[in-house]
Design an enzyme around this catalytic site. Structure first.
Site, PDB file in Angstrom:
ATOM      1  N   TYR A  44      38.237  24.771  18.527  1.00 38.14           N
ATOM      2  CA  TYR A  44      37.385  25.085  18.399  1.00 38.14           C
ATOM      3  C   TYR A  44      36.811  26.009  17.611  1.00 38.14           C
ATOM      4  O   TYR A  44      36.445  25.448  15.987  1.00 38.14           O
ATOM      5  CB  TYR A  44      36.206  25.694  19.895  1.00 38.14           C
ATOM      6  CG  TYR A  44      34.921  26.551  19.621  1.00 38.14           C
ATOM      7  CD1 TYR A  44      33.942  25.510  19.567  1.00 38.14           C
ATOM      8  CD2 TYR A  44      34.744  27.850  19.109  1.00 38.14           C
ATOM      9  CE1 TYR A  44      32.706  26.483  19.140  1.00 38.14           C
ATOM     10  CE2 TYR A  44      33.595  28.898  19.344  1.00 38.14           C
ATOM     11  CZ  TYR A  44      32.726  28.047  18.770  1.00 38.14           C
ATOM     12  OH  TYR A  44      31.659  28.827  18.519  1.00 38.14           O
ATOM     13  N   LYS A 102      35.200  24.775  13.745  1.00 36.66           N
ATOM     14  CA  LYS A 102      34.165  25.281  13.288  1.00 36.66           C
ATOM     15  C   LYS A 102      34.057  25.699  12.064  1.00 36.66           C
ATOM     16  O   LYS A 102      33.309  25.956  10.872  1.00 36.66           O
ATOM     17  CB  LYS A 102      33.845  26.732  14.666  1.00 36.66           C
ATOM     18  CG  LYS A 102      32.801  26.633  15.243  1.00 36.66           C
ATOM     19  CD  LYS A 102      31.702  25.166  15.840  1.00 36.66           C
ATOM     20  CE  LYS A 102      30.378  26.500  15.504  1.00 36.66           C
ATOM     21  NZ  LYS A 102      29.082  26.083  15.731  1.00 36.66           N
TER      22      LYS A 102
HETATM   23  N1  LIG Z   1      27.394  31.262  22.540  1.00 37.84           N
HETATM   24  C1  LIG Z   1      28.169  32.473  21.706  1.00 37.84           C
HETATM   25  O1  LIG Z   1      27.947  32.986  22.762  1.00 37.84           O
HETATM   26  C2  LIG Z   1      27.602  31.416  20.543  1.00 37.84           C
HETATM   27  C3  LIG Z   1      28.948  32.394  19.407  1.00 37.84           C
HETATM   28  C4  LIG Z   1      29.722  32.035  18.969  1.00 37.84           C
HETATM   29  C5  LIG Z   1      28.405  31.500  17.602  1.00 37.84           C
HETATM   30  N2  LIG Z   1      27.620  30.265  18.670  1.00 37.84           N
HETATM   31  C6  LIG Z   1      27.460  28.723  18.293  1.00 37.84           C
HETATM   32  O2  LIG Z   1      25.859  28.713  18.379  1.00 37.84           O
HETATM   33  C7  LIG Z   1      25.825  27.724  18.218  1.00 37.84           C
HETATM   34  C8  LIG Z   1      24.537  27.130  19.571  1.00 37.84           C
HETATM   35  O3  LIG Z   1      25.604  28.009  20.940  1.00 37.84           O
HETATM   36  P1  LIG Z   1      24.606  27.838  22.325  1.00 37.84           P
HETATM   37  O4  LIG Z   1      25.587  29.132  23.210  1.00 37.84           O
HETATM   38  O5  LIG Z   1      23.535  27.208  22.319  1.00 37.84           O
HETATM   39  O6  LIG Z   1      25.177  26.729  22.894  1.00 37.84           O
HETATM   40  P2  LIG Z   1      25.458  26.065  23.762  1.00 37.84           P
HETATM   41  O7  LIG Z   1      26.307  24.941  24.452  1.00 37.84           O
HETATM   42  O8  LIG Z   1      24.172  26.621  25.190  1.00 37.84           O
HETATM   43  O9  LIG Z   1      24.577  24.775  22.824  1.00 37.84           O
HETATM   44  C9  LIG Z   1      25.224  23.358  22.941  1.00 37.84           C
HETATM   45  C10 LIG Z   1      24.137  21.622  22.098  1.00 37.84           C
HETATM   46  O10 LIG Z   1      25.256  21.418  21.480  1.00 37.84           O
HETATM   47  C11 LIG Z   1      25.336  20.277  22.340  1.00 37.84           C
HETATM   48  N3  LIG Z   1      26.227  18.754  21.602  1.00 37.84           N
HETATM   49  C12 LIG Z   1      27.452  19.152  21.857  1.00 37.84           C
HETATM   50  N4  LIG Z   1      27.664  17.962  21.649  1.00 37.84           N
HETATM   51  C13 LIG Z   1      27.170  17.058  21.252  1.00 37.84           C
HETATM   52  C14 LIG Z   1      26.861  16.432  20.694  1.00 37.84           C
HETATM   53  N5  LIG Z   1      28.370  15.850  20.152  1.00 37.84           N
HETATM   54  N6  LIG Z   1      25.396  15.670  19.412  1.00 37.84           N
HETATM   55  C15 LIG Z   1      25.217  16.193  20.287  1.00 37.84           C
HETATM   56  N7  LIG Z   1      25.008  17.333  20.963  1.00 37.84           N
HETATM   57  C16 LIG Z   1      25.863  17.952  21.663  1.00 37.84           C
HETATM   58  C17 LIG Z   1      25.144  20.361  23.562  1.00 37.84           C
HETATM   59  O11 LIG Z   1      25.517  19.495  24.314  1.00 37.84           O
HETATM   60  C18 LIG Z   1      24.523  22.001  23.868  1.00 37.84           C
HETATM   61  O12 LIG Z   1      23.487  21.778  24.848  1.00 37.84           O
HETATM   62  C19 LIG Z   1      27.063  26.469  18.298  1.00 37.84           C
HETATM   63  O13 LIG Z   1      27.003  25.779  17.158  1.00 37.84           O
HETATM   64  C20 LIG Z   1      27.539  27.256  18.761  1.00 37.84           C
HETATM   65  O14 LIG Z   1      29.081  26.923  18.195  1.00 37.84           O
HETATM   66  C21 LIG Z   1      28.069  30.055  19.988  1.00 37.84           C
END
Ligand SMILES: NC(=O)c1ccc[n+]([C@@H]2O[C@H](COP(=O)([O-])OP(=O)(O)OC[C@H]3O[C@@H](n4cnc5c(N)ncnc54)[C@H](O)[C@@H]3O)[C@@H](O)[C@H]2O)c1
Length: 416
Positions: free
Chosen positions: A176, A180
């Site tokens: 991951y 990223k």
């Molecule tokens: N949650 C955390 O703690 C955290 C920390 C650092 C960075 N991030 C980044 O923030 C962003 C949002 O995170 P979040 O917590 O809302 O995560 P989340 O898992 O709730 O949301 C990610 C969404 O991406 C969708 N997705 C996955 N593969 C897909 C595809 N092929 N096509 C379309 N949609 C797809 C999933 O269905 C999901 O709804 C992400 O990019 C994540 O890497 C999150």
């Protein structure tokens, strides 16, 4: 584009109809309606951002593989599509002013081990998003990255955008983080790409730590479920270990400001830039989680075990999960990268650049409030030790024996 004053958390959508329409400041004449796409808009952050923007008068497309679990705000449209599907992106990006790209796979739990899907979504999907932004003449792209692109398990104290380099790709803690990091760099490299017919694609990336807030789905319910199964009897790592968190409202604010900072009105100040975004506070994870134990009615982890034991336990759990995958789903309670990285090693970042260039001003929020909301929405009754507790104890014991054997033989994984 302005964040709604009522706040962007998913539940705030219920009174979305009361949000005032967006007006031009100078003339009070209605400004042309902006249109944005949020990839991953069915997820926690994406839905929160989309709802906030819609409430301030922006037309929002939430694009995601899975439907959001919250009711859509007026002004938002949901498109069920894969970010790797070029045709779907071409249709969705038509006439769009800004794309917020945050669809991603593999962040935590069993997902972390699905290498192919992680690669094709995080890298392939980002390439596709950039290509289609150019093709459809979308002038702004904001990518939601992560602090993991620079954090590879070595301590970082108050790192900033200039002083901390990317982790070499072969040294990432997990797939991951590696993917990223590739997507983060692809997005920044795309900055300045000429658009057909004139104009330029401007891009920037935001690098948050763990996200918390009301109705957060990824971390809080998972940890709470482990606590309820009494799997958090143990603590590990140094008490001085520090990390940052970001409340979803602060992160939404940062996204809106970043998109504005890619416009001529803001001198394209964010063009080609990366920003660390957090609440501006550093905390120890076990102290941070204290309200969760307290409100669920469980005692805090009190048995201190060596990190090496937990690391070996994670190896065993990952392998048990992979071996049993064809028969049943037994997600690992912790993965190796979760043990050797975020929990046990300090990694904190300054937000001075975001404050200075974007005007980011994080509000004060408390994790205890998010926990309170979670506890209200679930029945939290202490239960007796579950089968998984016994399995964890057995694995920890095995890990201890393995650690001892490795120590005696002189073969030691780097974390030991
Ligand atoms: N949650 C955390 O703690 C955290 C920390 C650092 C960075 N991030 C980044 O923030 C962003 C949002 O995170 P979040 O917590 O809302 O995560 P989340 O898992 O709730 O949301 C990610 C969404 O991406 C969708 N997705 C996955 N593969 C897909 C595809 N092929 N096509 C379309 N949609 C797809 C999933 O269905 C999901 O709804 C992400 O990019 C994540 O890497 C999150």
């Amino acid at each position: 584009m302005q964040p709604s004053p009522a706040g962007p958390s998913p539940e705030a959508c219920k009174d979305a109809g009361q949000a005032p329409p967006q007006k031009s400041e100078a003339t009070s004449v209605q400004a042309p309606r902006q249109k944005v796409v949020v990839t991953g808009g069915g997820g926690y952050l994406g839905f929160s951002l989309g709802s906030s923007l819609a409430k301030s008068g922006t037309s929002v497309v939430l694009l995601d593989l899975r439907k959001p679990q919250w009711e859509l705000c007026p002004g938002t449209e949901f498109i069920q599509a894969d970010v790797r599907d070029e045709d779907a992106l071409v249709r969705a990006f038509e006439g769009v002013d800004c794309v917020f790209h945050m669809a991603s796979h593999g962040m935590s739990g069993a997902e972390k081990l699905q290498k192919e899907q992680i690669e094709s979504t995080n890298v392939g999907g980002t390439k596709r998003v950039i290509e289609v932004c150019v093709r459809q003449r979308v002038p702004r792209l904001v990518y939601t990255s992560t602090v993991n692109v620079v954090f590879g398990g070595r301590p970082i104290e108050q790192g900033d955008e200039d002083s901390v380099p990317y982790v070499p790709l072969e040294k990432h803690m997990d797939h991951y983080s590696r993917t990223k990091a590739i997507a983060d760099q692809l997005t920044l490299m795309a900055n300045g790409t000429p658009l057909p017919g004139g104009g330029t694609l401007r891009t920037c990336v935001l690098r948050p730590p763990g996200i918390y807030g009301p109705e957060e789905q990824r971390h809080l319910p998972r940890v709470a479920s482990h606590i309820k199964k009494r799997l958090f009897l143990f603590r590990f790592g140094d008490r001085g270990t520090r990390m940052n968190w970001v409340h979803v409202r602060n992160l939404v604010q940062a996204h809106v400001l970043a998109a504005e900072a890619l416009t001529a009105a803001r001198g394209y100040v964010a063009s080609g830039q990366a920003y660390y975004i957090n609440d501006g506070e550093s905390v120890n994870i076990f102290e941070w989680m204290a309200p969760l134990f307290e409100k669920l009615g469980y005692s805090q982890p009190w048995i201190q075990v060596p990190t090496s034991w937990v690391y070996l336990t994670a190896i065993l759990m990952e392998n048990v999960h992979l071996a049993l995958r064809p028969i049943c789903s037994l997600p690992p309670l912790l993965t190796r990268s979760e043990v050797s990285g975020p929990v046990a090693v300090t990694h904190t970042f300054r937000i001075a650049k975001a404050r200075a260039q974007l005007g980011y001003a994080p509000g004060k929020f408390s994790f205890a409030d998010a926990v309170e909301r979670y506890v209200q929405s679930t029945a939290a009754r202490p239960r007796g030790p579950a089968a998984r507790t016994r399995l964890l104890l057995a694995l920890l014991l095995l890990a201890g024996l393995l650690a001892l054997a490795l120590h005696v033989s002189g073969l030691r994984p780097s974390v030991l």
